[in-house]
Design an enzyme around this catalytic site. Structure first.
Site, PDB file in Angstrom:
ATOM      1  N   LYS A 106    -132.114  -5.990  16.681  1.00 50.99           N
ATOM      2  CA  LYS A 106    -132.649  -5.015  15.724  1.00 50.99           C
ATOM      3  C   LYS A 106    -133.040  -5.686  14.416  1.00 50.99           C
ATOM      4  O   LYS A 106    -132.262  -6.466  13.857  1.00 50.99           O
ATOM      5  CB  LYS A 106    -131.598  -3.952  15.426  1.00 50.99           C
ATOM      6  CG  LYS A 106    -131.354  -3.057  16.598  1.00 50.99           C
ATOM      7  CD  LYS A 106    -130.725  -1.772  16.181  1.00 50.99           C
ATOM      8  CE  LYS A 106    -129.243  -1.886  16.003  1.00 50.99           C
ATOM      9  NZ  LYS A 106    -128.609  -0.577  15.888  1.00 50.99           N
ATOM     10  N   ASP A 153    -132.396 -16.625   0.688  1.00 47.29           N
ATOM     11  CA  ASP A 153    -132.272 -15.868  -0.565  1.00 47.29           C
ATOM     12  C   ASP A 153    -131.793 -16.785  -1.695  1.00 47.29           C
ATOM     13  O   ASP A 153    -131.439 -17.949  -1.459  1.00 47.29           O
ATOM     14  CB  ASP A 153    -131.413 -14.600  -0.404  1.00 47.29           C
ATOM     15  CG  ASP A 153    -129.915 -14.869  -0.357  1.00 47.29           C
ATOM     16  OD1 ASP A 153    -129.468 -15.965  -0.752  1.00 47.29           O
ATOM     17  OD2 ASP A 153    -129.175 -13.967   0.067  1.00 47.29           O
ATOM     18  N   THR A 167    -131.986 -11.975   7.542  1.00 44.52           N
ATOM     19  CA  THR A 167    -132.363 -11.995   8.967  1.00 44.52           C
ATOM     20  C   THR A 167    -133.038 -10.680   9.377  1.00 44.52           C
ATOM     21  O   THR A 167    -133.986 -10.700  10.158  1.00 44.52           O
ATOM     22  CB  THR A 167    -131.152 -12.316   9.886  1.00 44.52           C
ATOM     23  OG1 THR A 167    -130.088 -11.408   9.616  1.00 44.52           O
ATOM     24  CG2 THR A 167    -130.662 -13.734   9.665  1.00 44.52           C
ATOM     25  N   SER A 191    -131.073  -4.389  -1.916  1.00 46.51           N
ATOM     26  CA  SER A 191    -132.294  -3.762  -2.443  1.00 46.51           C
ATOM     27  C   SER A 191    -133.545  -4.546  -2.025  1.00 46.51           C
ATOM     28  O   SER A 191    -134.655  -4.034  -2.085  1.00 46.51           O
ATOM     29  CB  SER A 191    -132.229  -3.674  -3.973  1.00 46.51           C
ATOM     30  OG  SER A 191    -132.180  -4.975  -4.501  1.00 46.51           O
TER      31      SER A 191
HETATM   32  N1  LIG Z   1    -129.709  -6.106  12.618  1.00 44.67           N
HETATM   33  C1  LIG Z   1    -128.465  -5.831  12.892  1.00 44.67           C
HETATM   34  O1  LIG Z   1    -128.097  -5.653  14.051  1.00 44.67           O
HETATM   35  C2  LIG Z   1    -127.465  -5.750  11.768  1.00 44.67           C
HETATM   36  C3  LIG Z   1    -126.098  -5.703  12.055  1.00 44.67           C
HETATM   37  C4  LIG Z   1    -125.195  -5.651  10.996  1.00 44.67           C
HETATM   38  C5  LIG Z   1    -125.655  -5.628   9.682  1.00 44.67           C
HETATM   39  N2  LIG Z   1    -126.991  -5.651   9.451  1.00 44.67           N
HETATM   40  C6  LIG Z   1    -127.492  -5.639   8.073  1.00 44.67           C
HETATM   41  O2  LIG Z   1    -127.026  -6.807   7.407  1.00 44.67           O
HETATM   42  C7  LIG Z   1    -126.996  -6.541   6.001  1.00 44.67           C
HETATM   43  C8  LIG Z   1    -125.707  -7.056   5.444  1.00 44.67           C
HETATM   44  O3  LIG Z   1    -125.626  -8.428   5.714  1.00 44.67           O
HETATM   45  P1  LIG Z   1    -124.735  -9.400   4.813  1.00 44.67           P
HETATM   46  O4  LIG Z   1    -123.403  -8.808   4.623  1.00 44.67           O
HETATM   47  O5  LIG Z   1    -124.854 -10.740   5.420  1.00 44.67           O
HETATM   48  O6  LIG Z   1    -125.444  -9.287   3.376  1.00 44.67           O
HETATM   49  P2  LIG Z   1    -126.392 -10.245   2.538  1.00 44.67           P
HETATM   50  O7  LIG Z   1    -127.475 -10.806   3.356  1.00 44.67           O
HETATM   51  O8  LIG Z   1    -126.747  -9.457   1.336  1.00 44.67           O
HETATM   52  O9  LIG Z   1    -125.440 -11.459   2.109  1.00 44.67           O
HETATM   53  C9  LIG Z   1    -124.319 -11.199   1.326  1.00 44.67           C
HETATM   54  C10 LIG Z   1    -124.278 -12.048   0.050  1.00 44.67           C
HETATM   55  O10 LIG Z   1    -123.817 -13.350   0.383  1.00 44.67           O
HETATM   56  C11 LIG Z   1    -124.708 -14.345  -0.144  1.00 44.67           C
HETATM   57  N3  LIG Z   1    -124.597 -15.464   0.782  1.00 44.67           N
HETATM   58  C12 LIG Z   1    -125.136 -15.566   2.002  1.00 44.67           C
HETATM   59  N4  LIG Z   1    -124.685 -16.659   2.629  1.00 44.67           N
HETATM   60  C13 LIG Z   1    -123.852 -17.280   1.762  1.00 44.67           C
HETATM   61  C14 LIG Z   1    -123.056 -18.459   1.832  1.00 44.67           C
HETATM   62  N5  LIG Z   1    -122.980 -19.185   2.955  1.00 44.67           N
HETATM   63  N6  LIG Z   1    -122.341 -18.808   0.750  1.00 44.67           N
HETATM   64  C15 LIG Z   1    -122.367 -18.044  -0.373  1.00 44.67           C
HETATM   65  N7  LIG Z   1    -123.068 -16.913  -0.489  1.00 44.67           N
HETATM   66  C16 LIG Z   1    -123.800 -16.535   0.567  1.00 44.67           C
HETATM   67  C17 LIG Z   1    -126.029 -13.643  -0.214  1.00 44.67           C
HETATM   68  O11 LIG Z   1    -126.880 -14.244  -1.148  1.00 44.67           O
HETATM   69  C18 LIG Z   1    -125.617 -12.237  -0.620  1.00 44.67           C
HETATM   70  O12 LIG Z   1    -125.416 -12.186  -2.010  1.00 44.67           O
HETATM   71  C19 LIG Z   1    -127.158  -5.038   5.825  1.00 44.67           C
HETATM   72  O13 LIG Z   1    -128.450  -4.754   5.377  1.00 44.67           O
HETATM   73  C20 LIG Z   1    -126.971  -4.499   7.232  1.00 44.67           C
HETATM   74  O14 LIG Z   1    -127.684  -3.307   7.434  1.00 44.67           O
HETATM   75  C21 LIG Z   1    -127.891  -5.721  10.456  1.00 44.67           C
END
Ligand SMILES: NC(=O)c1ccc[n+]([C@@H]2O[C@H](COP(=O)([O-])OP(=O)(O)OC[C@H]3O[C@@H](n4cnc5c(N)ncnc54)[C@H](O)[C@@H]3O)[C@@H](O)[C@H]2O)c1
Length: 331
Positions: free
Chosen positions: A104, A3, A70, A35
């Site tokens: 998932k 991203d 992911t 989003s």
């Molecule tokens: N598939 C599954 O089993 C599972 C489990 C838990 C959560 N999820 C999903 O995961 C999503 C949430 O994941 P998230 O919290 O990682 O959100 P995300 O992917 O939106 O990342 C969070 C923010 O951190 C930034 N970012 C990422 N890595 C960074 C880094 N190393 N340094 C600085 N900024 C960084 C991203 O650009 C983003 O703005 C939700 O959609 C949730 O439904 C899925």
């Protein structure tokens, strides 16, 4: 696929990493944010793959980012040619302890979370907690919600560590030996939950603690609440219900609430109204084949599933949670 934020921070190092290994790559950059977990993003990934051209089995797609990347890439990998290998490199705490290790994958659809998706294990998940060094603190706290969740459902020793060292873990962004132990415990516990029920034929999933009411709250917040923050609100509500029913004692409820507060997570939100929570429960029940299957903790590391949560339970627990928010905890 990565991203915009991760691309800015790590593009040069990624290019160097692949160049040193003689790998020819193309980088597709998604805008950041929940989003973007959308059908449109899937199509954009398919277009990028088509432009670059990949062989069926020997050219994996790398998902380098948080859970949004992911989940979306895993879904695209599942669909492209009925299954293309993908490798996950989670860069957030949510990714390291949850989204990056599970099977998932999916995207949101018509304001429903993860409505379109599948089960697609990665070839490999590369876990490198050094990525957390650049993660904004709010997102570290956000990932802590999933760690607290897994500790409450099945790992009381992990909970003890969180209780005694939350400030240090957050301040150091889990880069210390203790941070390693916490991530290790958390991944091990989560993998065990996945191992015993990978395809979710059993819909009573302890790891779904905190995921009954939270999907609706998260989606209705339009991005103002993060995934883990919504999960924390749901966990607090369920603790209140467990307490009210005499399933959980005051001391354990107090410990759970205190850990959530120490992680800087919210216990309630203006979106948590009884009508919305009832609608959330209905949505989740259709996802659970008509059953509530709500996990309520009975102690730290243990719980039971219940099927008869009522509007009264929800309203009374909400009152309890709101009072806690006013007083800053149970103490
Ligand atoms: N598939 C599954 O089993 C599972 C489990 C838990 C959560 N999820 C999903 O995961 C999503 C949430 O994941 P998230 O919290 O990682 O959100 P995300 O992917 O939106 O990342 C969070 C923010 O951190 C930034 N970012 C990422 N890595 C960074 C880094 N190393 N340094 C600085 N900024 C960084 C991203 O650009 C983003 O703005 C939700 O959609 C949730 O439904 C899925």
């Amino acid at each position: 696929v990565t991203d915009g934020n991760v691309n800015l921070l790590y593009r040069q190092r990624l290019n160097r990493y692949f160049a040193e290994r003689g790998a020819e790559i193309a980088i597709h950059v998604m805008p950041p944010g929940e989003s973007q977990k959308s059908m449109e993003s899937l199509v954009n990934i398919f277009d990028a793959i088509e432009r670059f051209g990949i062989r069926r089995y020997s050219d994996p797609i790398f998902a380098i980012g948080g859970g949004v990347v992911t989940d979306t890439v895993g879904c695209a990998a599942h669909l492209y040619r009925r299954g293309t290998p993908h490798i996950r490199i989670p860069t957030t705490l949510v990714g390291l302890v949850d989204a990056g290790i599970g099977v998932k994958v999916g995207v949101n659809f018509r304001n429903h979370k993860n409505l379109i998706g599948s089960y697609q294990p990665p070839m490999i998940s590369v876990m490198d907690r050094k990525f957390l060094a650049t993660l904004p603190l709010r997102h570290v706290r956000n990932g802590m919600a999933e760690i607290i969740k897994i500790a409450i459902v099945c790992d009381s020793s992990l909970f003890d560590i969180l209780e005694s060292a939350m400030d240090e873990l957050l301040d150091e962004r889990l880069q210390t030996d203790l941070g390693f132990r916490v991530i290790d415990h958390s991944i091990t516990a989560m993998l065990e939950q996945i191992r015993i029920n990978p395809w979710e034929h059993e819909l009573r999933r302890p790891a779904d603690f905190g995921h009954t009411f939270s999907p609706r709250i998260e989606m209705d917040s339009n991005g103002s609440l993060l995934h883990g923050e919504s999960v924390a609100i749901d966990m607090a509500l369920c603790c209140g219900i467990a307490l009210r029913r005499g399933l959980l004692d005051d001391v354990s409820a107090s410990r759970i609430v205190d850990v959530l507060i120490s992680a800087g997570l919210p216990l309630c939100h203006k979106l948590s109204t009884p009508p919305r929570l009832c609608r959330a429960l209905e949505d989740t029940m259709s996802h659970r084949d008509g059953w509530q299957h709500i996990f309520l903790p009975t102690a730290i590391g243990r719980g039971v599933f219940v099927e008869d949560i009522s509007v009264d339970d929800i309203e009374e627990s909400l009152r309890w949670v709101c009072e806690l928010c006013d007083t800053g905890g149970l103490k």
